[in-house]
Motif scaffolding. Structure first.
Motif, PDB file in Angstrom:
ATOM      1  N   GLY A  87       0.772  -1.225   0.000  1.00 42.68           N
ATOM      2  CA  GLY A  87       0.000   0.000   0.000  1.00 42.68           C
ATOM      3  C   GLY A  87       0.807   1.281   0.000  1.00 42.68           C
ATOM      4  N   VAL A  88       2.133   1.219  -0.141  1.00 46.07           N
ATOM      5  CA  VAL A  88       2.972   2.420  -0.032  1.00 46.07           C
ATOM      6  C   VAL A  88       2.567   3.481  -1.050  1.00 46.07           C
ATOM      7  N   GLU A  89       2.547   3.115  -2.323  1.00 45.99           N
ATOM      8  CA  GLU A  89       2.261   4.104  -3.362  1.00 45.99           C
ATOM      9  C   GLU A  89       0.848   4.671  -3.227  1.00 45.99           C
ATOM     10  N   SER A  90      -0.112   3.810  -2.918  1.00 44.19           N
ATOM     11  CA  SER A  90      -1.496   4.272  -2.762  1.00 44.19           C
ATOM     12  C   SER A  90      -1.613   5.219  -1.574  1.00 44.19           C
ATOM     13  N   GLU A  91      -0.896   4.904  -0.499  1.00 40.36           N
ATOM     14  CA  GLU A  91      -0.968   5.758   0.688  1.00 40.36           C
ATOM     15  C   GLU A  91      -0.348   7.121   0.437  1.00 40.36           C
ATOM     16  N   VAL A  92       0.771   7.158  -0.228  1.00 41.43           N
ATOM     17  CA  VAL A  92       1.422   8.433  -0.531  1.00 41.43           C
ATOM     18  C   VAL A  92       0.496   9.301  -1.390  1.00 41.43           C
ATOM     19  N   ASP A  93      -0.147   8.688  -2.373  1.00 41.78           N
ATOM     20  CA  ASP A  93      -1.098   9.428  -3.205  1.00 41.78           C
ATOM     21  C   ASP A  93      -2.279   9.933  -2.390  1.00 41.78           C
ATOM     22  N   ALA A  94      -2.789   9.090  -1.487  1.00 41.49           N
ATOM     23  CA  ALA A  94      -3.965   9.461  -0.700  1.00 41.49           C
ATOM     24  C   ALA A  94      -3.662  10.586   0.281  1.00 41.49           C
ATOM     25  N   ARG A 140       8.048  -2.040   4.021  1.00 42.49           N
ATOM     26  CA  ARG A 140       8.712  -1.109   3.101  1.00 42.49           C
ATOM     27  C   ARG A 140       8.808   0.279   3.735  1.00 42.49           C
ATOM     28  N   ASP A 141       9.242   0.329   4.975  1.00 40.49           N
ATOM     29  CA  ASP A 141       9.312   1.595   5.696  1.00 40.49           C
ATOM     30  C   ASP A 141      10.264   2.587   5.030  1.00 40.49           C
ATOM     31  N   ARG A 142      11.381   2.101   4.511  1.00 42.08           N
ATOM     32  CA  ARG A 142      12.344   3.017   3.877  1.00 42.08           C
ATOM     33  C   ARG A 142      11.745   3.673   2.635  1.00 42.08           C
ATOM     34  N   GLU A 143      11.037   2.877   1.831  1.00 45.31           N
ATOM     35  CA  GLU A 143      10.391   3.443   0.643  1.00 45.31           C
ATOM     36  C   GLU A 143       9.279   4.409   1.023  1.00 45.31           C
ATOM     37  N   LEU A 144       8.546   4.089   2.082  1.00 49.53           N
ATOM     38  CA  LEU A 144       7.493   4.986   2.554  1.00 49.53           C
ATOM     39  C   LEU A 144       8.076   6.332   2.959  1.00 49.53           C
ATOM     40  N   VAL A 145       9.151   6.303   3.728  1.00 49.71           N
ATOM     41  CA  VAL A 145       9.791   7.550   4.172  1.00 49.71           C
ATOM     42  C   VAL A 145      10.321   8.329   2.975  1.00 49.71           C
ATOM     43  N   GLU A 146      10.987   7.637   2.058  1.00 50.16           N
ATOM     44  CA  GLU A 146      11.545   8.318   0.883  1.00 50.16           C
ATOM     45  C   GLU A 146      10.455   8.996   0.058  1.00 50.16           C
TER      46      GLU A 146
END
Length: 314
Positions: A87-94, A140-146
């Protein structure tokens, strides 16, 4: 007769489960508080507090709710942003439309660092039991932060900052997740007491220490408000060291205020809420009046704003 009583109890239980899963689980709301706590003579500041989104890749209703929230000066997210690694990409968009006009801060929770796994609900009633030793799969915490940082969000993993937002001078501290022993209070001592102190943390457990250090406003989540509440009894469990009565809402800790969010999501393994609706909170901070500062007993300066129900179910 006994059979009819048992059948009635089972039927009522099934109806409660159906309601908690099909309706309340996604019956989003927005609450508002007005607090007269900023330094006297200054302006106002609105803070949107989001927590425990547990976002999944197909959370369209949740994304619409975030999109429709009112724009705030500052947005803070107090952890457990992810519900699954996908859900990383979807969350960043949301989260993009929910960013603050002046600043956006976030900390992580255990569900951001590690992939969620099924946990027996009744184990929360037995906190003295040692958890089973199982290897946790990293998320994927690192990708989420980035990705959030690239969007303008500021990560606060055991970090203290001094900022000025629209003329309001703040000292902001963020703690990494205390629930999995990643927080470090050594970064938290105040250095600029003339600034307004804001503390951002996932679990409310360090709130007494942060209040003792002089942070005027502490925001936390993690508890989900209990997720299941009963009339009179309130939250059954909170997975926190704080008293159950402090599972959600606004509380006074000496001269400080603690806001504990009920959160917006749940674990994908427990998609259920009962008498504990998912919510976002808008904190409208206003300057303290000179008259209030002169009083020895603090006035009632926390006001729940009528009509705080927001977009509702989306």
């Amino acid at each position: 007769m006994l059979w009819w009583i048992v059948a009635g109890v089972l039927g009522a239980g099934l109806l409660c489960i159906a309601y908690g899963t099909a309706i309340e689980h996604t019956w989003f709301r927005m609450s508002r508080y007005r607090l007269n706590i900023l330094p006297a003579g200054g302006g106002g500041l609105s803070v949107l507090h989001l927590s425990d989104l547990h976002f999944r890749s197909n959370d369209r209703r949740k994304a619409r709710f975030l999109r429709d929230l009112p724009k705030a000066d500052v947005t803070v997210v107090t952890g457990d942003i992810l519900g699954e690694a996908e859900g990383v990409e979807s969350e960043v968009d949301a989260l993009r439309p929910a960013r603050g006009r002046l600043a956006s801060y976030f900390v992580l929770g255990s569900n951001d660092y590690y992939r969620p796994r099924p946990t027996g609900y009744f184990r929360y009633f037995l906190p003295h039991l040692k958890p089973r030793r199982r290897r946790l799969a990293r998320s994927r915490d690192r990708e989420l932060v980035e990705q959030l940082t690239a969007e303008g969000w500021v990560h606060l993993p055991n970090v203290r900052r001094e900022v000025s937002l629209d003329g309001t001078r703040l000292e902001v501290v963020g703690l990494d997740d205390p629930h999995i022993h990643r927080s470090d209070l050594r970064v938290a001592p105040r250095r600029s007491r003339d600034r307004f102190g804001l503390a951002v943390v996932h679990s409310p457990d360090p709130a007494p220490e942060l209040a003792a250090l002089g942070y005027e406003l502490i925001v936390a989540g993690h508890t989900h408000g209990g997720q299941v509440r009963l009339p009179v009894v309130g939250a059954l469990v909170t997975n926190s060291h704080m008293p159950r009565r402090m599972a959600s809402g606004m509380f006074r800790l000496g001269p400080s205020y603690l806001h504990v969010s009920q959160g917006i999501g749940t674990s994908k393994y427990a998609p259920f809420r009962f008498l504990c609706r998912p919510e976002a909170t808008l904190l409208e901070l206003r300057a303290t009046t000179a008259r209030a500062e002169a009083r020895s007993d603090p006035p009632p300066d926390v006001v729940p704003v009528p009509g705080g129900i927001g977009p509702g179910r989306s």
